[in-house]
Write an enzyme that holds these catalytic residues in place. Structure first.
Site, short mmCIF file in Angstrom:
data_model
loop_
_atom_site.label_atom_id
_atom_site.label_comp_id
_atom_site.label_asym_id
_atom_site.label_seq_id
_atom_site.Cartn_x
_atom_site.Cartn_y
_atom_site.Cartn_z
N PRO A 180 24.24 -22.27 31.70
CG PRO A 180 25.07 -21.58 33.77
CD PRO A 180 23.80 -21.93 33.07
N GLY A 181 27.05 -23.80 30.13
CA GLY A 181 27.55 -25.04 29.56
C GLY A 181 26.83 -25.54 28.33
CG HIS A 235 16.32 -43.53 53.28
ND1 HIS A 235 15.71 -42.64 54.14
CD2 HIS A 235 16.45 -42.84 52.10
CE1 HIS A 235 15.48 -41.50 53.52
NE2 HIS A 235 15.92 -41.59 52.28
CD GLU A 236 19.06 -44.14 49.18
OE1 GLU A 236 18.40 -43.96 48.13
OE2 GLU A 236 19.40 -43.20 49.92
CG HIS A 241 13.96 -43.06 48.20
ND1 HIS A 241 12.92 -42.19 48.43
CD2 HIS A 241 15.00 -42.63 48.96
CE1 HIS A 241 13.30 -41.26 49.31
NE2 HIS A 241 14.56 -41.52 49.65
#
Length: 654
Positions: free
Chosen positions: A216-217, A437-438, A441
């Site tokens: 789609p798109g 947490h970030e 990552h």
């Protein structure tokens, strides 16, 4: 000069011309009311005397006339009384109910009196016919509405004029960017529509149908319009779902009508969008009972495609993002005998698409569309158009004269991570958890070979549920992944959960989605990609593949022992990599703390800032730079890619 203005009488859109029965009913009611008002009340006595003097008096005045013996004849009806005087004058008055003295007074004075009916045969007949006229008028009204909504013919069944959009598009191939291979595939269609005789003379058979396949798109409809625009031919566009109605046979009749219109206006193009609505495979068991209408419509479409020769200048284009669901009879040579992939654009294609969509937008001189294209890998043309529009809206909201680079970057973030929820206030404890947490990552992404580099880290809530996010985008498009890259992605996903354990001392629910994705990656490596020793090269599960990827559901074709071995391997691999990730975070504890402090201060930090923090930490602590090793790896890949592109360009020039 001739006056072309239509009078109300001849205007076909006039209400009275479209509804003659209703017009007749209204006219009849008006005539009857006038007749009753002007004639009905005094027709009897006027017929007898020929007098035209009529006086309406009160009831008390009427009784006085009776007492004075002025009247010589009285007629009593249901609601009023009329009387004639000795000089020929007519008197009328309304009856007062319950008065029993009037008749006694008439007898006393010796005046002749009688009763009369206030109705006549015409009004009585109309009283019987009026309900039927109302019912017929309502039936005609609703039948007309059904005809407008469904087309032409009996109850509109069979018509397609109202559902078909017929036009001559102004779109050209220059307006379609990022799908160069697809444009080359349909170029000969344009040439055939312009010069059909050239192909007929040489004996070439042009494809009757071209199926545009893509996510789609990606611009399937735009490409179809561009074909019609380049060829300057009528473009009949219709959606697959509009063929299907509650009446069996309507869809087939509409297909016939559509092809008749296209043949009359040939050379022309028929474009059926979302053809899977009517073209689903009949062997799948999905066309039974109530879906018999879809099967009849498909059969009619197949016969119509066989009904004109290869020299008929009518081309059928269709679009779908689910080609695997289409019936095989549609896909055979002679019908949709060519499939054109309209894929998501690569890096160069994204730059061209962005240039097309920024033509009418005032861009600042500092805007570099290459940087935007690099951050938007995996986005389709419609997504890129939305990115440009969102950036223009942001610039307008800030009362800027032009769109700046930062507006485009913010728009990209919106497309990838969702709208920023600045009003969503999270408490300091949760903010601390999200920051670590970030950061976990981000650190694993920058220090793991094969991982995707970080472009931004944020602890601003976005989207529906994300309290923070780390954007990882590849520097170039990738169409496959090696084993070490999959393991790197697992490590990055585990980095958030591990950071919570190392720096907070307790885990939270925030890593639920990360663990699910990490598990799915290892499961695919075991069951599908043959990248482990558990099943070797044997594929354990055959997913129902589609153009957009696995569509869920699988059939188990392996033993319980192998299933247990796979489960044990997945669990052991997660545990092993989690321990390695925890050790990496312990090693880079200082870098994580610096990252968290900067996040608390700015809430958003760039990938460059993340890399500088880790590089400074590695230098201060004498650690062999894993970040620099990762940067060198990416730069080597980019150089190799550039070298290949240069060689391909030289070959094309030759």
């Amino acid at each position: 000069m001739q006056n072309n203005k239509k009078s109300p009488k001849n205007n076909p859109n006039n209400f009275f011309n479209q509804n003659p029965l209703i017009t007749f009913a209204i006219f009849s009611v008006v005539v009857i009311l006038l007749f009753k008002a002007l004639v009905g009340e005094n027709s009897s006595m006027e017929g007898q005397t020929g007098s035209k003097r009529t006086q309406q008096v009160s009831y008390s005045e009427f009784k006085e006339l009776v007492s004075n013996k002025t009247l010589n004849k009285v007629e009593i009806g249901q609601t009023f009384i009329r009387a004639k005087s000795t000089d020929g004058t007519l008197y009328t008055t309304r009856i007062v109910k319950g008065d029993t003295e009037l008749v006694k007074e008439l007898d006393k004075q010796g005046i002749d009196y009688s009763g009369f009916s206030e109705t006549n045969w015409f009004t009585e007949m109309f009283g019987w016919l009026f309900p039927f006229l109302i019912i017929m008028a309502l039936w005609m009204f609703f039948a007309g509405r059904m005809q407008k909504s469904m087309g032409n013919g009996i109850l509109g069944m069979g018509g397609s004029k109202n559902m078909v959009n017929s036009e001559k598009p102004k779109t050209k191939f220059d307006d379609v960017a990022g799908v160069e291979e697809a444009k080359e595939e349909v170029q000969e269609i344009v040439d055939f529509l312009k010069h059909p005789g050239r192909y007929v003379e040489i004996g070439a058979k042009i494809p009757k149908g071209v199926l545009l396949v893509g996510s789609p798109g990606t611009g399937k409809t735009l490409l179809a319009k561009a074909v019609a625009g380049e060829a300057d031919v009528p473009f009949f566009s219709v959606t697959g779902s509009s063929f299907i109605e509650m009446f069996v046979g309507v869809g087939a009749a509409r297909v016939r009508d559509l092809f008749e219109q296209a043949k009359k206006d040939s050379p022309s193009i028929i474009f059926i969008d979302e053809i899977d609505a009517i073209g689903k495979s009949r062997a799948a068991g999905g066309m039974m009972g109530g879906n018999d209408e879809r099967e009849q419509t498909l059969n009619q479409l197949l016969s119509e495609m066989d009904g004109f020769g290869t020299d008929t200048p009518v081309i059928i284009l269709a679009a779908t993002n689910r080609p695997e669901t289409l019936d095989q009879a549609l896909m055979r040579p002679g019908r949709f005998d060519r499939q054109v992939l309209v894929d998501k654009p690569d890096f160069e294609g994204r730059i061209k698409i962005l240039k097309v969509h920024t033509k009418g937008v005032k861009m600042d001189d500092d805007v570099e569309l290459e940087e935007v294209a690099r951050l938007t890998a995996g986005l389709a043309g419609a997504d890129l158009a939305n990115v440009v529009n969102e950036a223009a809206l942001l610039a307008g909201r800030k009362n800027q004269k032009t769109v700046k680079q930062q507006d485009l970057f913010e728009s990209v973030e919106r497309a990838l991570a969702g709208l920023a929820k600045k009003s969503r206030r999270i408490n300091p404890k949760e903010k601390k958890i999200v920051a670590y947490h970030e950061s976990g990552h981000a650190l694993l992404a920058e220090t793991t070979k094969g991982a995707k580099q970080v472009s931004k880290v944020s602890i601003v809530p976005r989207g529906l549920a994300a309290l923070g996010y780390t954007l990882n985008k590849p520097e170039e498009d990738k169409f496959m992944m090696q084993r070490h890259e999959l393991w790197a992605e697992v490590d990055v996903l585990l980095g958030g959960r591990a950071a919570e354990q190392v720096f907070i001392g307790e885990i939270s629910t925030g890593a639920g989605n990360d663990l699910e994705r990490a598990t799915d990656i290892i499961k695919s490596m075991v069951q599908t990609y043959g990248m482990t020793d558990v099943a070797g090269l044997m594929v354990m599960e055959k997913s129902r593949q589609s153009f957009l990827g696995p569509q869920g559901g699988s059939s188990r074709e392996y033993s319980d022992k192998l299933a247990q071995d796979a489960d044990e391997f997945i669990k052991a691999s997660l545990d092993e990599h989690y321990k390695a990730v925890v050790a990496r975070l312990e090693e880079y504890r200082g870098a994580i703390e610096d990252m968290v402090k900067l996040l608390y201060k700015k809430e958003n930090i760039t990938g460059e800032e993340v890399r500088n923090i880790i590089l400074d930490f590695e230098k201060e602590n004498g650690i062999e730079s894993k970040v620099q090793e990762h940067i060198n790896e990416i730069e080597d890949e980019l150089k190799e890619d550039a070298s290949m592109s240069e060689k391909e360009s030289k070959v094309d020039e030759q």
